[in-house]
Design a protein around this motif. Structure first.
Motif, PDB file in Angstrom:
ATOM      1  N   ILE A  94       0.259   6.680  10.227  1.00 30.55           N
ATOM      2  CA  ILE A  94       0.163   6.494   8.877  1.00 30.55           C
ATOM      3  C   ILE A  94      -0.331   5.247   8.413  1.00 30.55           C
ATOM      4  N   VAL A  95       0.395   4.127   9.013  1.00 29.96           N
ATOM      5  CA  VAL A  95      -0.244   2.865   8.478  1.00 29.96           C
ATOM      6  C   VAL A  95      -1.577   2.382   9.220  1.00 29.96           C
ATOM      7  N   ILE A  96      -1.593   2.673  10.421  1.00 33.03           N
ATOM      8  CA  ILE A  96      -3.214   2.547  11.231  1.00 33.03           C
ATOM      9  C   ILE A  96      -4.140   3.069  10.122  1.00 33.03           C
ATOM     10  N   PRO A 118      14.806  -0.205  -3.381  1.00 32.54           N
ATOM     11  CA  PRO A 118      15.967   0.246  -2.795  1.00 32.54           C
ATOM     12  C   PRO A 118      16.362  -0.271  -1.518  1.00 32.54           C
ATOM     13  N   ASP A 119      15.391  -0.609  -0.881  1.00 27.29           N
ATOM     14  CA  ASP A 119      15.481  -1.091   0.511  1.00 27.29           C
ATOM     15  C   ASP A 119      16.186  -2.783   0.557  1.00 27.29           C
ATOM     16  N   ASP A 120      16.096  -3.487  -0.710  1.00 25.48           N
ATOM     17  CA  ASP A 120      16.296  -4.751  -1.026  1.00 25.48           C
ATOM     18  C   ASP A 120      17.900  -4.805  -1.475  1.00 25.48           C
ATOM     19  N   CYS A 178      10.838   8.340   2.781  1.00 28.25           N
ATOM     20  CA  CYS A 178      12.074   8.908   3.446  1.00 28.25           C
ATOM     21  C   CYS A 178      12.497   7.680   4.510  1.00 28.25           C
ATOM     22  N   TYR A 179      11.316   7.369   5.240  1.00 26.08           N
ATOM     23  CA  TYR A 179      11.483   6.054   6.115  1.00 26.08           C
ATOM     24  C   TYR A 179      12.108   4.683   5.313  1.00 26.08           C
ATOM     25  N   MET A 180      11.133   4.524   4.648  1.00 22.29           N
ATOM     26  CA  MET A 180      11.365   3.322   3.805  1.00 22.29           C
ATOM     27  C   MET A 180      12.617   3.155   3.271  1.00 22.29           C
ATOM     28  N   ASN A 239      19.282  -2.937   9.110  1.00 21.43           N
ATOM     29  CA  ASN A 239      18.892  -1.864   9.936  1.00 21.43           C
ATOM     30  C   ASN A 239      17.442  -2.580   9.781  1.00 21.43           C
ATOM     31  N   ARG A 240      16.844  -3.078   8.868  1.00 22.16           N
ATOM     32  CA  ARG A 240      15.342  -3.669   8.948  1.00 22.16           C
ATOM     33  C   ARG A 240      15.174  -4.626   9.744  1.00 22.16           C
ATOM     34  N   ILE A 241      16.355  -5.764  10.019  1.00 23.64           N
ATOM     35  CA  ILE A 241      16.146  -6.907  10.368  1.00 23.64           C
ATOM     36  C   ILE A 241      16.309  -6.430  12.070  1.00 23.64           C
ATOM     37  N   PHE A 285      13.481   2.121   7.820  1.00 26.34           N
ATOM     38  CA  PHE A 285      12.911   2.753   9.105  1.00 26.34           C
ATOM     39  C   PHE A 285      11.387   2.326   9.089  1.00 26.34           C
ATOM     40  N   LEU A 286      10.668   2.200  10.029  1.00 21.07           N
ATOM     41  CA  LEU A 286       9.372   2.130  10.182  1.00 21.07           C
ATOM     42  C   LEU A 286       8.510   3.475   9.886  1.00 21.07           C
ATOM     43  N   VAL A 287       7.500   3.340   9.118  1.00 19.17           N
ATOM     44  CA  VAL A 287       6.965   4.330   8.838  1.00 19.17           C
ATOM     45  C   VAL A 287       5.949   4.818  10.066  1.00 19.17           C
ATOM     46  N   PRO A 288       5.633   5.893  10.389  1.00 18.98           N
ATOM     47  CA  PRO A 288       4.933   6.069  11.800  1.00 18.98           C
ATOM     48  C   PRO A 288       3.532   5.408  11.854  1.00 18.98           C
ATOM     49  N   ASP A 348      -0.373  -8.460   6.149  1.00 21.08           N
ATOM     50  CA  ASP A 348       0.980  -9.004   5.713  1.00 21.08           C
ATOM     51  C   ASP A 348       1.920  -7.661   6.006  1.00 21.08           C
ATOM     52  N   GLY A 349       2.776  -7.858   6.975  1.00 17.61           N
ATOM     53  CA  GLY A 349       3.577  -6.407   7.429  1.00 17.61           C
ATOM     54  C   GLY A 349       3.169  -5.804   8.258  1.00 17.61           C
ATOM     55  N   PHE A 350       1.733  -5.928   8.858  1.00 18.24           N
ATOM     56  CA  PHE A 350       0.979  -5.278   9.627  1.00 18.24           C
ATOM     57  C   PHE A 350       0.259  -6.033  10.633  1.00 18.24           C
ATOM     58  N   PRO A 351       0.381  -6.138  12.200  1.00 15.37           N
ATOM     59  CA  PRO A 351       1.013  -4.877  12.737  1.00 15.37           C
ATOM     60  C   PRO A 351       2.656  -5.099  12.797  1.00 15.37           C
ATOM     61  N   ARG A 352       3.312  -4.112  12.891  1.00 16.99           N
ATOM     62  CA  ARG A 352       4.657  -4.138  13.346  1.00 16.99           C
ATOM     63  C   ARG A 352       5.245  -3.456  14.584  1.00 16.99           C
ATOM     64  N   THR A 353       4.156  -2.788  15.219  1.00 18.91           N
ATOM     65  CA  THR A 353       4.384  -2.343  16.443  1.00 18.91           C
ATOM     66  C   THR A 353       3.395  -2.808  17.409  1.00 18.91           C
ATOM     67  N   LEU A 390       0.698  -1.139  -0.051  1.00 18.32           N
ATOM     68  CA  LEU A 390      -0.079   0.125  -0.036  1.00 18.32           C
ATOM     69  C   LEU A 390       0.959   1.316   0.039  1.00 18.32           C
ATOM     70  N   LEU A 391       1.895   1.031   0.715  1.00 17.32           N
ATOM     71  CA  LEU A 391       2.944   2.312   0.885  1.00 17.32           C
ATOM     72  C   LEU A 391       3.721   2.468  -0.486  1.00 17.32           C
ATOM     73  N   ARG A 392       4.089   1.443  -1.121  1.00 13.81           N
ATOM     74  CA  ARG A 392       4.687   1.449  -2.482  1.00 13.81           C
ATOM     75  C   ARG A 392       3.635   2.206  -3.394  1.00 13.81           C
ATOM     76  N   ASN A 393       2.389   1.810  -3.235  1.00  8.36           N
ATOM     77  CA  ASN A 393       1.468   2.304  -4.230  1.00  8.36           C
ATOM     78  C   ASN A 393       1.288   3.877  -4.067  1.00  8.36           C
ATOM     79  N   ALA A 401       1.721  -0.946  19.335  1.00  4.31           N
ATOM     80  CA  ALA A 401       0.760  -0.041  19.063  1.00  4.31           C
ATOM     81  C   ALA A 401      -0.307  -0.507  18.120  1.00  4.31           C
ATOM     82  N   GLN A 402       0.396  -0.657  16.976  1.00  6.55           N
ATOM     83  CA  GLN A 402      -0.193  -1.164  15.916  1.00  6.55           C
ATOM     84  C   GLN A 402      -1.309  -2.268  16.056  1.00  6.55           C
ATOM     85  N   ALA A 403      -0.562  -3.181  16.769  1.00  5.49           N
ATOM     86  CA  ALA A 403      -1.572  -4.468  17.083  1.00  5.49           C
ATOM     87  C   ALA A 403      -2.753  -4.063  17.935  1.00  5.49           C
TER      88      ALA A 403
HETATM   89  P1  AMP Z   1       7.379  -4.639   3.676  1.00  4.66           P
HETATM   90  O1  AMP Z   1       6.984  -4.626   2.098  1.00  4.66           O
HETATM   91  O2  AMP Z   1       6.383  -5.409   4.776  1.00  4.66           O
HETATM   92  O3  AMP Z   1       9.059  -5.305   3.824  1.00  4.66           O
HETATM   93  O4  AMP Z   1       7.706  -2.984   3.887  1.00  4.66           O
HETATM   94  C1  AMP Z   1       8.665  -2.351   3.442  1.00  4.66           C
HETATM   95  C2  AMP Z   1       8.787  -1.060   4.172  1.00  4.66           C
HETATM   96  O5  AMP Z   1       7.622  -0.110   4.353  1.00  4.66           O
HETATM   97  C3  AMP Z   1       9.160  -1.127   5.826  1.00  4.66           C
HETATM   98  O6  AMP Z   1      10.528  -1.536   5.878  1.00  4.66           O
HETATM   99  C4  AMP Z   1       8.821   0.129   6.452  1.00  4.66           C
HETATM  100  O7  AMP Z   1       9.628   1.009   6.111  1.00  4.66           O
HETATM  101  C5  AMP Z   1       7.441   0.250   5.577  1.00  4.66           C
HETATM  102  N1  AMP Z   1       6.322  -0.451   6.438  1.00  4.66           N
HETATM  103  C6  AMP Z   1       5.464  -1.542   6.017  1.00  4.66           C
HETATM  104  N2  AMP Z   1       4.613  -1.912   6.777  1.00  4.66           N
HETATM  105  C7  AMP Z   1       4.682  -1.137   7.900  1.00  4.66           C
HETATM  106  C8  AMP Z   1       4.176  -1.186   9.002  1.00  4.66           C
HETATM  107  N3  AMP Z   1       3.214  -1.780   9.338  1.00  4.66           N
HETATM  108  N4  AMP Z   1       4.522  -0.113   9.879  1.00  4.66           N
HETATM  109  C9  AMP Z   1       5.582   0.878   9.691  1.00  4.66           C
HETATM  110  N5  AMP Z   1       6.361   0.785   8.350  1.00  4.66           N
HETATM  111  C10 AMP Z   1       5.919  -0.078   7.743  1.00  4.66           C
END
Ligand code: AMP
Length: 190
Positions: free
Chosen positions: A64-66, A135-137, A52-54, A145-147, A58-61, A85-90, A35-38, A92-94
């Motif tokens: 935004i994701v909620i 870029p993050d791969d 900027c975060y991705m 950093n992601r791990i 780093f995690l996006v705030p 998938d990829g949510f929740p990541r904190t 959704l964020l990449r879209n 607070a998100q859960a």
């Molecule tokens: P992913 O495609 O799940 O590997 O996510 C790629 C990047 O998007 C992550 O490294 C974060 O920067 C951001 N991202 C995706 N999902 C979340 C989330 N639930 N909370 C915060 N950042 C997220």
């Protein structure tokens, strides 16, 4: 209604395995990363902020994701269920996800965690980076950093779901098909 949280570190194979689960259980796939990449591709204000975060790993705030997930839940009220998938990541998100789902009386059914060794994660991500264009791969320090962020910010969610008896560990090593079988068997028993 089946609400499944697919959990695991970057490179664990969540997206790949989500495809098998969607086909088998007819769920709607909600990947916050997609959704964020879209949003980035559409050059929206949200996308520009998230980028900027991705790109640095780093995690996006949370806010935004909620908000993004809330919109998707409202848009798909008639579904048989969701795969997150990829949510929740904190934590607070859960908690926010529980609140949103409880509004509809359809709680999280279970959380499946794909467990994969760290060296394998780095290899998988670097291999994906050759074709994904992400870029993050493509940079080992960003992958590390992601791990690291997964370990610090995301792993505590495991306890959150364990306390609710919703945590299921899946061996994420082996062939894509082997892992899919393990996951499908676990989800079918939820
Ligand atoms: P992913 O495609 O799940 O590997 O996510 C790629 C990047 O998007 C992550 O490294 C974060 O920067 C951001 N991202 C995706 N999902 C979340 C989330 N639930 N909370 C915060 N950042 C997220």
């Amino acid at each position: 209604m089946l609400n499944l949280v697919l959990f695991g570190p970057p490179g664990a194979g969540k997206g790949t395995q989500a495809d098998f689960l969607i086909e088998k259980f007819r769920l709607i796939h909600l990947s916050t990363g997609d959704l964020l990449r879209n949003q980035i591709a559409a050059e929206t204000e949200l996308g520009l902020e998230a980028k900027c975060y991705m790109n640095k790993g780093f995690l996006v705030p949370d806010s935004i994701v909620i908000a993004m997930i809330k919109t998707k839940l409202q848009e798909n009220k008639d579904t048989q269920g969701f795969i997150f998938d990829g949510f929740p990541r904190t934590v607070a998100q859960a908690k926010a996800l529980d609140e949103l789902l409880n509004e509809n009386g359809t709680p999280v059914s279970g959380m499946c965690c794909l467990c994969v060794e760290k060296d394998e994660l780095v290899n998988r991500l670097l291999t994906r980076g050759k074709t994904s264009g992400r870029p993050d791969d493509q940079d080992v320090s960003i992958i590390e950093n992601r791990i690291q962020i997964y370990a610090e910010k995301t792993m505590p969610i495991k306890d959150y779901y364990m306390e609710q008896n919703k945590y299921h560990m899946i061996d994420g090593m082996g062939s894509v098909e082997e892992i899919a079988h393990r996951l499908i068997d676990t989800v079918a028993a939820l």
